[in-house]
Scaffold this motif. Structure first.
Motif, PDB file in Angstrom:
ATOM      1  N   GLU A   1       2.523 -26.965 -83.784  1.00 50.90           N
ATOM      2  CA  GLU A   1       1.785 -26.722 -82.539  1.00 50.90           C
ATOM      3  C   GLU A   1       2.061 -27.822 -81.517  1.00 50.90           C
ATOM      4  O   GLU A   1       2.139 -27.556 -80.320  1.00 50.90           O
ATOM      5  CB  GLU A   1       0.276 -26.613 -82.811  1.00 50.90           C
ATOM      6  N   GLU A   2       2.249 -29.049 -81.983  1.00 54.34           N
ATOM      7  CA  GLU A   2       2.591 -30.153 -81.066  1.00 54.34           C
ATOM      8  C   GLU A   2       3.965 -29.917 -80.436  1.00 54.34           C
ATOM      9  O   GLU A   2       4.159 -30.154 -79.248  1.00 54.34           O
ATOM     10  CB  GLU A   2       2.577 -31.500 -81.817  1.00 54.34           C
ATOM     11  N   ARG A   3       4.919 -29.461 -81.244  1.00 56.43           N
ATOM     12  CA  ARG A   3       6.258 -29.180 -80.717  1.00 56.43           C
ATOM     13  C   ARG A   3       6.201 -28.043 -79.694  1.00 56.43           C
ATOM     14  O   ARG A   3       6.909 -28.072 -78.672  1.00 56.43           O
ATOM     15  CB  ARG A   3       7.215 -28.812 -81.859  1.00 56.43           C
ATOM     16  N   ILE A   4       5.362 -27.051 -79.956  1.00 51.71           N
ATOM     17  CA  ILE A   4       5.207 -25.933 -79.021  1.00 51.71           C
ATOM     18  C   ILE A   4       4.634 -26.443 -77.697  1.00 51.71           C
ATOM     19  O   ILE A   4       5.119 -26.084 -76.612  1.00 51.71           O
ATOM     20  CB  ILE A   4       4.310 -24.822 -79.618  1.00 51.71           C
ATOM     21  N   LYS A   5       3.632 -27.310 -77.778  1.00 57.02           N
ATOM     22  CA  LYS A   5       3.022 -27.872 -76.555  1.00 57.02           C
ATOM     23  C   LYS A   5       4.050 -28.643 -75.723  1.00 57.02           C
ATOM     24  O   LYS A   5       4.029 -28.607 -74.496  1.00 57.02           O
ATOM     25  CB  LYS A   5       1.859 -28.799 -76.919  1.00 57.02           C
ATOM     26  N   LEU A   6       4.939 -29.346 -76.406  1.00 59.19           N
ATOM     27  CA  LEU A   6       5.978 -30.091 -75.691  1.00 59.19           C
ATOM     28  C   LEU A   6       6.869 -29.151 -74.885  1.00 59.19           C
ATOM     29  O   LEU A   6       7.235 -29.444 -73.750  1.00 59.19           O
ATOM     30  CB  LEU A   6       6.837 -30.895 -76.680  1.00 59.19           C
ATOM     31  N   VAL A   7       7.232 -28.029 -75.482  1.00 58.08           N
ATOM     32  CA  VAL A   7       8.043 -27.045 -74.765  1.00 58.08           C
ATOM     33  C   VAL A   7       7.251 -26.470 -73.589  1.00 58.08           C
ATOM     34  O   VAL A   7       7.756 -26.352 -72.471  1.00 58.08           O
ATOM     35  CB  VAL A   7       8.508 -25.917 -75.715  1.00 58.08           C
TER      36      VAL A   7
ATOM     37  N   LEU B   1       8.988 -28.592 -68.962  1.00 55.24           N
ATOM     38  CA  LEU B   1      10.117 -27.892 -68.341  1.00 55.24           C
ATOM     39  C   LEU B   1      10.667 -28.716 -67.180  1.00 55.24           C
ATOM     40  O   LEU B   1       9.922 -29.411 -66.489  1.00 55.24           O
ATOM     41  CB  LEU B   1       9.681 -26.518 -67.836  1.00 55.24           C
ATOM     42  N   GLY B   2      11.989 -28.613 -66.969  1.00 59.25           N
ATOM     43  CA  GLY B   2      12.601 -29.357 -65.873  1.00 59.25           C
ATOM     44  C   GLY B   2      13.908 -28.730 -65.445  1.00 59.25           C
ATOM     45  O   GLY B   2      14.322 -27.705 -65.969  1.00 59.25           O
ATOM     46  N   ASP B   3      14.563 -29.378 -64.487  1.00 61.41           N
ATOM     47  CA  ASP B   3      15.860 -28.903 -64.008  1.00 61.41           C
ATOM     48  C   ASP B   3      16.938 -29.128 -65.061  1.00 61.41           C
ATOM     49  O   ASP B   3      16.720 -29.813 -66.067  1.00 61.41           O
ATOM     50  CB  ASP B   3      16.240 -29.646 -62.720  1.00 61.41           C
TER      51      ASP B   3
ATOM     52  N   ASN C   1       4.921 -27.063 -66.114  1.00 58.03           N
ATOM     53  CA  ASN C   1       4.351 -26.362 -67.234  1.00 58.03           C
ATOM     54  C   ASN C   1       4.737 -24.884 -67.140  1.00 58.03           C
ATOM     55  O   ASN C   1       5.035 -24.383 -66.071  1.00 58.03           O
ATOM     56  CB  ASN C   1       2.869 -26.711 -67.208  1.00 58.03           C
ATOM     57  N   LEU C   2       4.838 -24.250 -68.299  1.00 53.32           N
ATOM     58  CA  LEU C   2       5.389 -22.900 -68.383  1.00 53.32           C
ATOM     59  C   LEU C   2       4.614 -21.910 -67.513  1.00 53.32           C
ATOM     60  O   LEU C   2       5.206 -21.092 -66.801  1.00 53.32           O
ATOM     61  CB  LEU C   2       5.393 -22.448 -69.851  1.00 53.32           C
ATOM     62  N   ARG C   3       3.295 -21.994 -67.537  1.00 51.80           N
ATOM     63  CA  ARG C   3       2.492 -21.052 -66.740  1.00 51.80           C
ATOM     64  C   ARG C   3       2.758 -21.229 -65.246  1.00 51.80           C
ATOM     65  O   ARG C   3       2.856 -20.261 -64.501  1.00 51.80           O
ATOM     66  CB  ARG C   3       1.003 -21.245 -67.026  1.00 51.80           C
ATOM     67  N   GLU C   4       2.882 -22.474 -64.806  1.00 52.04           N
ATOM     68  CA  GLU C   4       3.182 -22.739 -63.385  1.00 52.04           C
ATOM     69  C   GLU C   4       4.520 -22.125 -62.994  1.00 52.04           C
ATOM     70  O   GLU C   4       4.661 -21.518 -61.938  1.00 52.04           O
ATOM     71  CB  GLU C   4       3.255 -24.255 -63.133  1.00 52.04           C
ATOM     72  N   ARG C   5       5.519 -22.298 -63.856  1.00 52.99           N
ATOM     73  CA  ARG C   5       6.855 -21.770 -63.553  1.00 52.99           C
ATOM     74  C   ARG C   5       6.849 -20.243 -63.543  1.00 52.99           C
ATOM     75  O   ARG C   5       7.527 -19.620 -62.731  1.00 52.99           O
ATOM     76  CB  ARG C   5       7.860 -22.274 -64.597  1.00 52.99           C
ATOM     77  N   MET C   6       6.090 -19.635 -64.449  1.00 54.56           N
ATOM     78  CA  MET C   6       5.990 -18.176 -64.462  1.00 54.56           C
ATOM     79  C   MET C   6       5.397 -17.687 -63.145  1.00 54.56           C
ATOM     80  O   MET C   6       5.891 -16.737 -62.537  1.00 54.56           O
ATOM     81  CB  MET C   6       5.134 -17.709 -65.643  1.00 54.56           C
TER      82      MET C   6
END
Length: 318
Positions: free
Chosen positions: A13-19, A23-25, A36-41
């Motif tokens: 779960e920690e590794r999942i949180k890191l992903v 996120l970046g260029d 963060n993934l939700r922001e990018r979506m």
């Protein structure tokens, strides 16, 4: 996350949180912020995302985010199926190589030796050179038609032969020579569609049944299908397609008679099984479908980075 999604160990779960939060260029510097993934979506107007991670020949974790259909408020889960678009071509390459491995066809023979229901109409552009399956799989046959737009729900669907000849109700031009074969890489979904017809003419099975029997089932991709339109699959498992502005595709998704080029419905967990088998076979540790030698052949570029159903990036270590 939906209750149907898998819960993992605290370490995973920690590794999942890191992903999810890192996120970046493509290129990162010490001064860059992460997303963060939700922001990018939200930024890209992406309704739903599904991820699977492979580590050491195993699926480490899989998780899904957002909506499979936003108007229905139907969440994406690990089981949600998406249209795989041109990833379909990669699995098609496995199917064709399986027929080669079984001695049913040859990679370097004129395709008209195998085509029964339609023949390729050679003309002067081909320069007298035969077109082969190796050229079709590697996009080096010099053929037209890059890709296909698909058909709206309820549209009349063409046969594969009508697609290849550009005849109504096909919505694309005929697949014809553009330049001499075996001289350069010209991406051609049209060429891939010819391999689809070879598979059906040689096996005597509908394309989706042949791929299910010889590729998807042996890989353990039991949820995946080349059926067009999708049949025998719960509609709740199908992700709705969305345009770049976030609006839904009318009818929820397009239909692709060009199954080998664009017809696969799958999910990241199933696709990971294909990736894992490819890696194991490359390492001589499995041959569920292709032997080590045929996997090496499939991943060996014909011209530049174009191999048999895949493109292989090679980085010069020097």
């Amino acid at each position: 996350q939906p209750k149907s999604q898998t819960n993992y160990s605290p370490e995973t779960e920690e590794r999942i949180k890191l992903v999810e939060n890192s996120l970046g260029d493509w290129v990162r510097t010490q001064y860059d912020t992460t997303w963060n993934l939700r922001e990018r979506m939200k930024h890209h107007k992406v309704n739903g995302v599904s991820i699977a991670v492979v580590d050491n020949f195993k699926i480490d974790w899989a998780r899904a985010y957002g909506w499979a259909d936003s108007s229905e408020k139907r969440p994406v889960t690990e089981k949600t199926l998406f249209q795989a678009a041109s990833v379909s071509k990669s699995l098609n390459g496995v199917g064709v190589l399986k027929l080669v491995q079984d001695g049913k066809i040859d990679l370097h023979t004129d395709i008209n030796e195998y085509l029964k229901s339609w023949k390729f109409p050679y003309d002067s552009v081909s320069g007298g050179r035969p077109i082969t399956l190796a050229a079709l799989l590697s996009h080096t046959a010099g053929l037209t038609i890059h890709g296909f737009p698909g058909y709206a729900q309820g549209d009349s669907l063409p046969t594969v032969q009508q697609v290849l000849d550009g005849l109504p109700p096909a919505n694309t031009e005929a697949v014809r020579p553009f330049m001499k074969p075996d001289t350069a890489t010209i991406y051609s979904g049209g060429g891939t569609t010819i391999t689809q017809l070879v598979v059906t003419d040689v096996t005597g099975l509908p394309y989706d049944e042949s791929m299910q029997k010889y590729v998807l089932d042996p890989l353990g991709m039991k949820s995946s299908s080349y059926k067009q339109p999708p049949a025998g699959i719960e509609s709740s498992l199908l992700a709705t397609g969305y345009k770049a502005d976030g609006t839904p595709v009318p009818g929820k998704y397009h239909v692709y008679p060009e199954q080998a080029a664009a017809g696969l419905w799958t999910n990241p967990t199933d696709l990971s099984r294909y990736i894992i088998e490819t890696a194991l076979s490359w390492n001589g540790r499995s041959e569920r479908i292709l032997t080590h030698d045929f996997t090496k052949l499939r991943l060996e570029p014909v011209i530049e980075d174009a191999a048999l159903g895949v493109f292989v990036s090679r980085h010069d270590s020097s």
